[in-house]
Design a protein around this motif. Sequence first.
Motif, mmCIF file in Angstrom:
data_model
loop_
_atom_site.group_PDB
_atom_site.id
_atom_site.type_symbol
_atom_site.label_atom_id
_atom_site.label_comp_id
_atom_site.label_asym_id
_atom_site.label_seq_id
_atom_site.Cartn_x
_atom_site.Cartn_y
_atom_site.Cartn_z
ATOM 1 N N ILE A 179 0.697 -1.082 -0.057
ATOM 2 C CA ILE A 179 -0.172 0.001 0.085
ATOM 3 C C ILE A 179 0.825 1.430 -0.100
ATOM 4 C CG2 ILE A 179 -1.936 1.134 1.278
ATOM 5 C CD1 ILE A 179 -2.355 -1.417 2.597
ATOM 6 N N ASP A 180 0.713 1.901 -1.151
ATOM 7 C CA ASP A 180 1.743 3.034 -1.285
ATOM 8 C C ASP A 180 1.275 4.347 -0.798
ATOM 9 O OD1 ASP A 180 4.026 4.373 -2.375
ATOM 10 O OD2 ASP A 180 3.642 3.865 -4.615
ATOM 11 N N ASP A 181 1.862 5.377 -0.590
ATOM 12 C CA ASP A 181 1.573 6.687 -0.091
ATOM 13 C C ASP A 181 0.623 6.556 1.104
ATOM 14 O OD1 ASP A 181 3.175 7.347 -2.266
ATOM 15 O OD2 ASP A 181 1.240 8.333 -3.567
ATOM 16 N N PHE A 182 0.943 5.839 1.764
ATOM 17 C CA PHE A 182 -0.009 5.632 3.063
ATOM 18 C C PHE A 182 0.081 6.735 3.926
ATOM 19 C CE2 PHE A 182 -1.554 4.201 7.252
ATOM 20 C CZ PHE A 182 -2.493 3.311 6.800
ATOM 21 N N ALA A 236 9.683 3.156 4.373
ATOM 22 C CA ALA A 236 9.587 4.525 4.429
ATOM 23 C C ALA A 236 10.063 5.114 3.126
ATOM 24 C CB ALA A 236 10.391 4.987 5.633
ATOM 25 N N GLU A 237 9.324 5.885 2.469
ATOM 26 C CA GLU A 237 9.877 6.407 1.064
ATOM 27 C C GLU A 237 10.306 7.977 1.499
ATOM 28 O OE1 GLU A 237 6.442 6.281 -1.592
ATOM 29 O OE2 GLU A 237 5.907 8.231 -0.687
ATOM 30 N N GLY A 238 11.329 8.392 0.608
ATOM 31 C CA GLY A 238 11.716 9.811 0.517
ATOM 32 C C GLY A 238 12.674 9.981 1.661
HETATM 33 MG MG MG Z 1 4.908 6.396 -2.752
#
Ligand code: MG
Length: 284
Positions: A179-182, A236-238
């Motif tokens: 699940i992206d951009d959660f 964790a992205e970014g």
């Molecule tokens: Mg994302």
Amino acid sequence: HTKHMGRNGYHFFQPSMNTLAQTQLQLLNDLWLALERQEFRLVYQPKFKAPSGPVIGFEALLRWHHPFQGVLSPDVFLPLAEKTGLIVPLGNWVVDEACRQLSEWRKQGHLEWSIAVNLSTMQFEQNGLVQTILDALKKHDVPPEKLILEVTETTAMSNPDESVRVLTALTDAGVQASIDDFGTGYSSLLYLKRLPACELKIDRAFVRELCKEGEDATIVSAIIALAKTLNLKVVAEGVETEEQQAFLTELGCNTLQGYLLGKPVSAESITAYGNKLSPTDTLS
Ligand code: MG
Ligand code: C2E
Ligand code: MG
Ligand code: MG
């Protein structure tokens, strides 16, 4: 003179607006030919086991090498592709190309690497998505467990029952879902529990503010706690700073992704980098 004025005295046809509309129209035109002309490329961003390695896999990210405008990022053309339906053939190409690339790396010995592909809302409404994905895996001899499908919380929520149905069919076949951009959507906990995902990606927006004053540290801790309760791994992205890296690791994030550890790069760069690794190497 007044003929050219809007009701509030604004000009309707400002040259700048005209240019913008023209650019959009031109892009739209070019977009249809781009697939045929093979102007799309995938770049790959590494995902690291926290805190700093080894590399566990890559996320495939789409780029359009436009003949005049240079390399365009998905924010520019994906909305157009969605609106026109081109996202369906384009998305199918992405799945096929990512599987092909992974199979190439597998032949070079990187059997542990996974590949993540992003899916958009309209791809979910397409008949035959499940079959397309299973066919690509088979064609390139990639084990289903090595493919991760990233679906944003918003996409999953826009047609909840259909998302659950499609993702269940795919996860039953062994594919993984993420699940992206959660944190940016509005999913209910009940629904989250029904989604057959194995991983949750904390949106960059929360990571960005993490070490500053404010509530994001609390939010990130809560997201991680929620994920653990639901038995999901946390990515964790970014991640852009060492502070964020340390903090996220301490909070229990399993996987880190971001410019600090690795930017999206061409398949060739990754092949070159992979060739320097011995199979037992762990990276830092
Ligand atoms: Mg994302
Ligand atoms: P996403 O899946 O959430 O991907 C993460 C985005 O953040 C990527 O932007 C990536 O290049 C960027 N990023 C990664 N690390 C950092 C960092 O440390 N700092 C900053 N500032 N940015 C970072 P990108 O490649 O422009 O993609 C944007 C979005 O477009 C993606 O968000 C995804 O939703 C969508 N997208 C990309 N490729 C595809 C595709 O093949 N199919 C579909 N349907 N969507 C795609
Ligand atoms: Mg993603
Ligand atoms: Mg995003």
